[in-house]
Design a protein around this motif. Structure first.
Motif, PDB file in Angstrom:
ATOM      1  N   ALA A 130       0.735  -1.012   0.020  1.00  0.00           N
ATOM      2  CA  ALA A 130      -0.078   0.114  -0.034  1.00  0.00           C
ATOM      3  C   ALA A 130       0.896   1.182   0.168  1.00  0.00           C
ATOM      4  O   ALA A 130       0.762   2.273  -0.816  1.00  0.00           O
ATOM      5  CB  ALA A 130      -0.865  -0.022   1.070  1.00  0.00           C
ATOM      6  N   LYS A 131       1.821   1.144   0.728  1.00  0.00           N
ATOM      7  CA  LYS A 131       2.784   2.455   0.804  1.00  0.00           C
ATOM      8  C   LYS A 131       3.388   2.703  -0.373  1.00  0.00           C
ATOM      9  O   LYS A 131       3.639   3.820  -1.097  1.00  0.00           O
ATOM     10  CB  LYS A 131       4.035   2.304   1.960  1.00  0.00           C
ATOM     11  N   LYS A 132       3.736   1.511  -1.069  1.00  0.00           N
ATOM     12  CA  LYS A 132       4.516   1.684  -2.359  1.00  0.00           C
ATOM     13  C   LYS A 132       3.204   2.416  -3.620  1.00  0.00           C
ATOM     14  O   LYS A 132       3.724   3.162  -4.414  1.00  0.00           O
ATOM     15  CB  LYS A 132       4.916   0.357  -2.921  1.00  0.00           C
ATOM     16  N   LEU A 133       2.094   1.897  -3.561  1.00  0.00           N
ATOM     17  CA  LEU A 133       1.078   2.456  -4.215  1.00  0.00           C
ATOM     18  C   LEU A 133       0.831   4.042  -3.934  1.00  0.00           C
ATOM     19  O   LEU A 133       0.895   4.661  -5.160  1.00  0.00           O
ATOM     20  CB  LEU A 133      -0.261   1.665  -4.081  1.00  0.00           C
ATOM     21  N   SER A 136       3.661   5.901  -5.490  1.00  0.00           N
ATOM     22  CA  SER A 136       4.011   5.967  -6.798  1.00  0.00           C
ATOM     23  C   SER A 136       2.801   7.038  -7.413  1.00  0.00           C
ATOM     24  O   SER A 136       2.817   7.425  -8.680  1.00  0.00           O
ATOM     25  CB  SER A 136       3.416   4.476  -7.348  1.00  0.00           C
ATOM     26  N   ILE A 137       1.842   7.395  -6.658  1.00  0.00           N
ATOM     27  CA  ILE A 137       0.950   8.179  -7.268  1.00  0.00           C
ATOM     28  C   ILE A 137       1.025   9.825  -6.647  1.00  0.00           C
ATOM     29  O   ILE A 137       0.273  10.662  -6.956  1.00  0.00           O
ATOM     30  CB  ILE A 137      -0.486   8.020  -7.254  1.00  0.00           C
ATOM     31  N   GLY A 138       2.166  10.036  -5.841  1.00  0.00           N
ATOM     32  CA  GLY A 138       2.376  11.286  -5.357  1.00  0.00           C
ATOM     33  C   GLY A 138       2.394  11.498  -4.020  1.00  0.00           C
ATOM     34  O   GLY A 138       2.723  12.712  -3.500  1.00  0.00           O
ATOM     35  N   PHE A 139       2.025  10.776  -3.219  1.00  0.00           N
ATOM     36  CA  PHE A 139       1.926  10.714  -1.514  1.00  0.00           C
ATOM     37  C   PHE A 139       3.457  10.778  -1.083  1.00  0.00           C
ATOM     38  O   PHE A 139       4.222  10.004  -1.457  1.00  0.00           O
ATOM     39  CB  PHE A 139       0.989   9.815  -1.117  1.00  0.00           C
ATOM     40  N   THR A 140       3.714  11.565  -0.107  1.00  0.00           N
ATOM     41  CA  THR A 140       4.911  11.404   0.502  1.00  0.00           C
ATOM     42  C   THR A 140       4.492  11.441   2.154  1.00  0.00           C
ATOM     43  O   THR A 140       3.719  11.818   2.618  1.00  0.00           O
ATOM     44  CB  THR A 140       5.743  12.678   0.357  1.00  0.00           C
ATOM     45  N   THR A 141       5.549  10.621   2.959  1.00  0.00           N
ATOM     46  CA  THR A 141       5.441  10.505   4.384  1.00  0.00           C
ATOM     47  C   THR A 141       5.878  11.951   4.983  1.00  0.00           C
ATOM     48  O   THR A 141       6.818  12.367   4.682  1.00  0.00           O
ATOM     49  CB  THR A 141       6.246   9.442   4.681  1.00  0.00           C
ATOM     50  N   TYR A 142       5.050  12.245   5.709  1.00  0.00           N
ATOM     51  CA  TYR A 142       5.515  13.559   6.660  1.00  0.00           C
ATOM     52  C   TYR A 142       5.427  13.407   8.049  1.00  0.00           C
ATOM     53  O   TYR A 142       6.077  13.809   8.799  1.00  0.00           O
ATOM     54  CB  TYR A 142       4.587  14.480   6.377  1.00  0.00           C
ATOM     55  N   GLY A 143       5.164  11.898   8.524  1.00  0.00           N
ATOM     56  CA  GLY A 143       5.332  11.503   9.879  1.00  0.00           C
ATOM     57  C   GLY A 143       4.830  10.149  10.460  1.00  0.00           C
ATOM     58  O   GLY A 143       4.339   9.548   9.304  1.00  0.00           O
ATOM     59  N   ILE A 144       5.396   9.541  11.525  1.00  0.00           N
ATOM     60  CA  ILE A 144       4.724   8.213  11.856  1.00  0.00           C
ATOM     61  C   ILE A 144       4.274   8.355  13.149  1.00  0.00           C
ATOM     62  O   ILE A 144       4.741   8.935  14.008  1.00  0.00           O
ATOM     63  CB  ILE A 144       6.011   7.384  11.779  1.00  0.00           C
ATOM     64  N   ASP A 145       3.048   7.729  13.233  1.00  0.00           N
ATOM     65  CA  ASP A 145       2.351   7.728  14.456  1.00  0.00           C
ATOM     66  C   ASP A 145       2.560   6.194  15.091  1.00  0.00           C
ATOM     67  O   ASP A 145       2.180   5.398  14.662  1.00  0.00           O
ATOM     68  CB  ASP A 145       0.741   7.664  14.343  1.00  0.00           C
ATOM     69  N   ARG A 146       3.475   6.307  16.089  1.00  0.00           N
ATOM     70  CA  ARG A 146       4.115   5.074  16.314  1.00  0.00           C
ATOM     71  C   ARG A 146       3.231   4.333  17.274  1.00  0.00           C
ATOM     72  O   ARG A 146       3.455   3.127  17.638  1.00  0.00           O
ATOM     73  CB  ARG A 146       5.279   5.264  17.313  1.00  0.00           C
ATOM     74  N   LEU A 149      -2.637   2.136  16.555  1.00  0.00           N
ATOM     75  CA  LEU A 149      -3.577   1.300  16.884  1.00  0.00           C
ATOM     76  C   LEU A 149      -3.049   0.245  17.939  1.00  0.00           C
ATOM     77  O   LEU A 149      -2.045   0.015  17.814  1.00  0.00           O
ATOM     78  CB  LEU A 149      -4.019   0.627  15.765  1.00  0.00           C
ATOM     79  N   LYS A 150      -3.950  -0.268  18.721  1.00  0.00           N
ATOM     80  CA  LYS A 150      -3.603  -1.100  19.882  1.00  0.00           C
ATOM     81  C   LYS A 150      -4.665  -2.204  19.370  1.00  0.00           C
ATOM     82  O   LYS A 150      -6.045  -2.024  19.944  1.00  0.00           O
ATOM     83  CB  LYS A 150      -3.525  -0.472  21.153  1.00  0.00           C
ATOM     84  N   ILE A 151      -4.356  -3.450  19.330  1.00  0.00           N
ATOM     85  CA  ILE A 151      -5.229  -4.515  18.967  1.00  0.00           C
ATOM     86  C   ILE A 151      -4.703  -5.803  20.068  1.00  0.00           C
ATOM     87  O   ILE A 151      -3.583  -6.174  19.797  1.00  0.00           O
ATOM     88  CB  ILE A 151      -5.279  -5.236  17.559  1.00  0.00           C
ATOM     89  N   GLY A 152      -5.516  -6.084  20.979  1.00  0.00           N
ATOM     90  CA  GLY A 152      -5.017  -6.958  22.093  1.00  0.00           C
ATOM     91  C   GLY A 152      -3.976  -6.263  22.559  1.00  0.00           C
ATOM     92  O   GLY A 152      -4.013  -4.863  23.065  1.00  0.00           O
ATOM     93  N   GLY A 153      -2.816  -6.823  22.732  1.00  0.00           N
ATOM     94  CA  GLY A 153      -1.543  -6.250  23.492  1.00  0.00           C
ATOM     95  C   GLY A 153      -0.574  -5.637  22.240  1.00  0.00           C
ATOM     96  O   GLY A 153       0.383  -5.137  22.615  1.00  0.00           O
ATOM     97  N   GLN A 154      -0.826  -5.712  21.162  1.00  0.00           N
ATOM     98  CA  GLN A 154       0.034  -5.448  20.055  1.00  0.00           C
ATOM     99  C   GLN A 154      -0.208  -3.947  19.511  1.00  0.00           C
ATOM    100  O   GLN A 154      -1.597  -3.882  19.257  1.00  0.00           O
ATOM    101  CB  GLN A 154      -0.263  -6.421  18.891  1.00  0.00           C
ATOM    102  N   VAL A 155       0.703  -3.045  19.381  1.00  0.00           N
ATOM    103  CA  VAL A 155       0.557  -1.716  18.868  1.00  0.00           C
ATOM    104  C   VAL A 155       1.241  -1.687  17.310  1.00  0.00           C
ATOM    105  O   VAL A 155       2.115  -2.283  16.997  1.00  0.00           O
ATOM    106  CB  VAL A 155       1.579  -0.810  19.776  1.00  0.00           C
ATOM    107  N   PHE A 156       0.461  -0.959  16.502  1.00  0.00           N
ATOM    108  CA  PHE A 156       0.846  -0.839  15.273  1.00  0.00           C
ATOM    109  C   PHE A 156       1.177   0.636  14.843  1.00  0.00           C
ATOM    110  O   PHE A 156       0.205   1.640  15.529  1.00  0.00           O
ATOM    111  CB  PHE A 156      -0.286  -1.175  14.415  1.00  0.00           C
ATOM    112  N   SER A 157       1.958   1.030  14.193  1.00  0.00           N
ATOM    113  CA  SER A 157       2.157   2.189  13.561  1.00  0.00           C
ATOM    114  C   SER A 157       1.639   2.533  12.451  1.00  0.00           C
ATOM    115  O   SER A 157       1.516   1.798  11.847  1.00  0.00           O
ATOM    116  CB  SER A 157       3.804   2.579  13.884  1.00  0.00           C
ATOM    117  N   GLU A 158       1.411   4.078  12.150  1.00  0.00           N
ATOM    118  CA  GLU A 158       1.000   4.230  10.752  1.00  0.00           C
ATOM    119  C   GLU A 158       1.885   5.364  10.133  1.00  0.00           C
ATOM    120  O   GLU A 158       2.438   6.347  10.919  1.00  0.00           O
ATOM    121  CB  GLU A 158      -0.390   4.762  11.105  1.00  0.00           C
ATOM    122  N   ASP A 159       2.098   5.314   8.932  1.00  0.00           N
ATOM    123  CA  ASP A 159       2.748   6.404   8.268  1.00  0.00           C
ATOM    124  C   ASP A 159       1.769   7.282   7.859  1.00  0.00           C
ATOM    125  O   ASP A 159       0.641   7.056   7.416  1.00  0.00           O
ATOM    126  CB  ASP A 159       3.644   5.854   7.036  1.00  0.00           C
TER     127      ASP A 159
END
Length: 168
Positions: A130-133, A136-146, A149-159
């Motif tokens: 998804a990030k590659k897609l 490829s159409i012009g989005f750039t990452t400006y930050g990371i939310d480390r 999301l928290k699912i059960g005990g696992q934390v996920f970061s988002e670009d």
């Protein structure tokens, strides 16, 4: 593959695809399968009648293969912004350009919205296809939310990604 706006009559098919997405990839969405499953069909029908949000579907004949939602910010100080939400393509349609076509339609619509110059989205940091897609159409990452999301005990970061439109 036809890309068109989802209408209330598509609600049942949309709900089915959305629940599949939430079940298969809980780390990719803020809402849980259990929360969304509890919503009645009329909830989805109403969603497709809103003025500030547009959901596009990719249809293979009558079958809904993928979706993406564009939401314009409602507050006046944020009215130059729109957001991409709920992007999903069914597994059997991935790597066939469906996601790119959906995003192209959402971007086309965003550019038509008076005053919108910035488009935002977030993507699970580990979702490399998804990030590659998006890149490829012009989005750039400006930050990371480390701790996005928290699912059960696992934390996920988002670009956090954005795209800027030229002022015309």
């Amino acid at each position: 593959m036809e890309i068109r706006r989802i209408v209330p009559e598509d609600a049942e098919q949309y709900r089915r695809l959305r629940l599949d997405a939430l079940k298969e990839h809980p780390e990719a969405f803020a809402v849980s399968y259990e929360e969304e499953r509890a919503y009645p069909l009329d909830f989805f029908k109403e969603r497709f009648s809103e003025d500030n949000a547009t959901t596009f579907g990719a249809f293979d004949g009558e079958k809904l293969a993928g979706v993406v939602t564009l939401v314009r910010e409602a507050k006046s100080k944020l009215s130059h912004r729109a957001n991409i939400f709920a992007m999903y393509v069914a597994p059997e349609y991935r790597r066939a350009g469906v996601g790119k076509k959906l995003l192209a339609e959402a971007i086309r619509k965003a550019k038509q919205l008076e005053g919108v110059t910035h488009l935002y989205l977030s993507v699970t940091s580990t979702n490399l296809p998804a990030k590659k897609l998006y890149e490829s159409i012009g989005f750039t990452t400006y930050g990371i939310d480390r701790h996005a999301l928290k699912i059960g005990g696992q934390v996920f970061s988002e670009d956090l990604m954005s795209m800027t439109f030229p002022v015309e």
